[in-house]
Design an enzyme around this catalytic site. Structure first.
Site, PDB file in Angstrom:
ATOM      1  N   CYS A   2      60.536 -51.123  69.940  1.00 25.17           N
ATOM      2  CA  CYS A   2      59.658 -51.026  71.112  1.00 25.17           C
ATOM      3  C   CYS A   2      60.090 -51.898  72.284  1.00 25.17           C
ATOM      4  O   CYS A   2      59.427 -51.895  73.328  1.00 25.17           O
ATOM      5  CB  CYS A   2      58.222 -51.363  70.712  1.00 25.17           C
ATOM      6  SG  CYS A   2      57.486 -50.127  69.630  1.00 25.17           S
ATOM      7  N   HIS A  10      52.228 -56.269  75.914  1.00 25.92           N
ATOM      8  CA  HIS A  10      52.680 -55.268  74.943  1.00 25.92           C
ATOM      9  C   HIS A  10      51.468 -54.571  74.319  1.00 25.92           C
ATOM     10  O   HIS A  10      51.454 -53.354  74.194  1.00 25.92           O
ATOM     11  CB  HIS A  10      53.530 -55.950  73.872  1.00 25.92           C
ATOM     12  CG  HIS A  10      54.253 -55.018  72.975  1.00 25.92           C
ATOM     13  ND1 HIS A  10      55.094 -54.024  73.434  1.00 25.92           N
ATOM     14  CD2 HIS A  10      54.257 -54.902  71.611  1.00 25.92           C
ATOM     15  CE1 HIS A  10      55.593 -53.352  72.411  1.00 25.92           C
ATOM     16  NE2 HIS A  10      55.101 -53.861  71.305  1.00 25.92           N
ATOM     17  N   HIS A  70      51.707 -45.538  71.816  1.00 28.74           N
ATOM     18  CA  HIS A  70      52.916 -46.278  71.462  1.00 28.74           C
ATOM     19  C   HIS A  70      54.127 -45.422  71.796  1.00 28.74           C
ATOM     20  O   HIS A  70      54.476 -44.504  71.043  1.00 28.74           O
ATOM     21  CB  HIS A  70      52.905 -46.634  69.973  1.00 28.74           C
ATOM     22  CG  HIS A  70      51.946 -47.727  69.625  1.00 28.74           C
ATOM     23  ND1 HIS A  70      52.358 -48.964  69.169  1.00 28.74           N
ATOM     24  CD2 HIS A  70      50.597 -47.786  69.676  1.00 28.74           C
ATOM     25  CE1 HIS A  70      51.293 -49.729  68.953  1.00 28.74           C
ATOM     26  NE2 HIS A  70      50.221 -49.026  69.259  1.00 28.74           N
TER      27      HIS A  70
END
Length: 373
Positions: free
Chosen positions: A137, A264, A301
């Protein structure tokens, strides 16, 4: 040293960059029912997928990424026939959907088809170099750091940092396996968070040197990196803090300069407390420090694309003087108390510096600092 951001292009479940930011300001959630025949077997009922294609389609990530690269290059006025242009493409899952699809048919995928080189060269003929990296990520953040290095070291006249990821059945099955009840949305930093839901995303930014003759959107002060490898999946607050400190040291900026953090914010039991702890210890001051927002409640996500989607939001925060609310945040988790989360409606702001967080499995972390030109 610093670099500048010229043309860019973004795609999420909420549209392009402008459409996504407008939806964020309105507090919209892009989650919708997952349109896969085997969704029930996967134990996943919702996702943040784009409406213009079926999730888990082979080679869709490459097509999305190539489209963003071509658009960003056009907006920046790049001409690879006259300029040395490099592309660094980040991803978490790459072309795993193609591997899954071929495996079901008993065939293999050519190794060259597993990275984005061919798709990028077709979209941007004459590009000097294409590098694909996988960094979970934070892949887009690592691509951005390398693109800045290439420009600052004179190895390229301009570098495109790009990233893309789409859904895969194996990742959908993984989150369905660990979730006792299928989540319906991501709720970053919320006490009642329900876990992960996948999103689709792609983005590209043209990184150019100071003195670039052409429109620019922001100054890239620098990106701090860390790779602590402490655990396969669990975040390490110390590694996150190292990436933050590295960003400040590389850029010559101070934590007190940060006006907004685009966090995040995964909405998971381990990441959110760890990120809150790092923000308290490295960035937040006596008055609570900068405003904190996060986008996964709205776009899901997006794996390797997450860092560059955050970057686009940061650019627009600087341009609009407003930070969007954290979609899905109702009750702040205990570790986040004292942080200035944007909730309910946009917050007016004039940030001198925007901090962008991206943390990946294995402690692969990237923190970028951005400021107005």
């Amino acid at each position: 040293m610093t670099a500048l951001l010229a043309g860019s292009a973004v795609r999420t479940c909420l549209g392009d960059g402008a459409g996504t930011f407008a939806a964020l300001l309105r507090g919209e959630c892009g989650a919708r029912p997952l349109p896969l025949a085997d969704a029930a077997a996967l134990n996943v009922s919702a996702a943040y997928h784009m409406p213009d294609g079926e999730p888990a389609t082979p080679f869709r990530a490459a097509r999305l990424l190539a489209g963003c690269v071509a658009e960003a290059a056009r907006r920046a006025g790049l001409d690879p026939a006259r300029q040395r242009v490099a592309v660094v493409a980040g991803t978490g899952l790459g072309e795993l959907p193609a591997v899954e699809d071929r495996a079901l048919n008993g065939t293999a995928v050519a190794a060259d088809d597993l990275h984005f080189g061919g798709a990028v060269r077709a979209a941007l003929p004459g590009v000097a170099e294409v590098t694909t990296l996988s960094g979970a990520c934070s892949a887009g953040g690592h691509a951005l750091a390398l693109a800045q290095d290439l420009v600052e070291l004179g190895e390229a006249d301009a570098a495109v940092a790009a990233a893309a990821d789409t859904m895969t059945r194996s990742m959908l099955a993984m989150i369905g396996k660990v979730a006792p009840v299928p989540a319906r949305r991501v709720r970053p930093f919320d006490r009642d968070r329900g876990g992960v839901l996948l999103g689709e995303g792609a983005a590209a930014f043209v990184v150019v040197p100071e003195g670039w003759r052409g429109p620019v959107s922001a100054r890239l002060a620098g990106t701090g990196l860390s790779c602590d490898a402490r655990h396969e999946t669990a975040p390490d607050p110390h590694g996150i803090r190292r990436s933050m400190r590295d960003a400040f040291e590389r850029s010559g900026r101070e934590p007190a300069d940060v006006g907004v953090v685009v966090a995040h914010g995964t909405g998971t039991a381990l990441n959110d407390p760890a990120e809150c702890l790092a923000l308290h210890e490295e960035v937040a001051g006596p008055g609570g420090g900068p405003l904190v927002t996060a986008v996964k409640g709205a776009v899901g996500h997006t794996s390797g694309a997450a860092a560059l989607i955050n970057l686009d939001v940061g650019v627009r925060v600087l341009a609009h003087g407003a930070a969007p609310p954290v979609v899905g945040l109702r009750r702040v988790l205990e570790e986040g108390e004292g942080l200035r989360f944007v909730r309910g409606e946009p917050a007016r702001c004039a940030p001198g510096l925007v901090q962008l967080n991206a943390f990946g499995f294995g402690g692969v972390n990237a923190v970028t600092l951005l400021e107005a030109v």
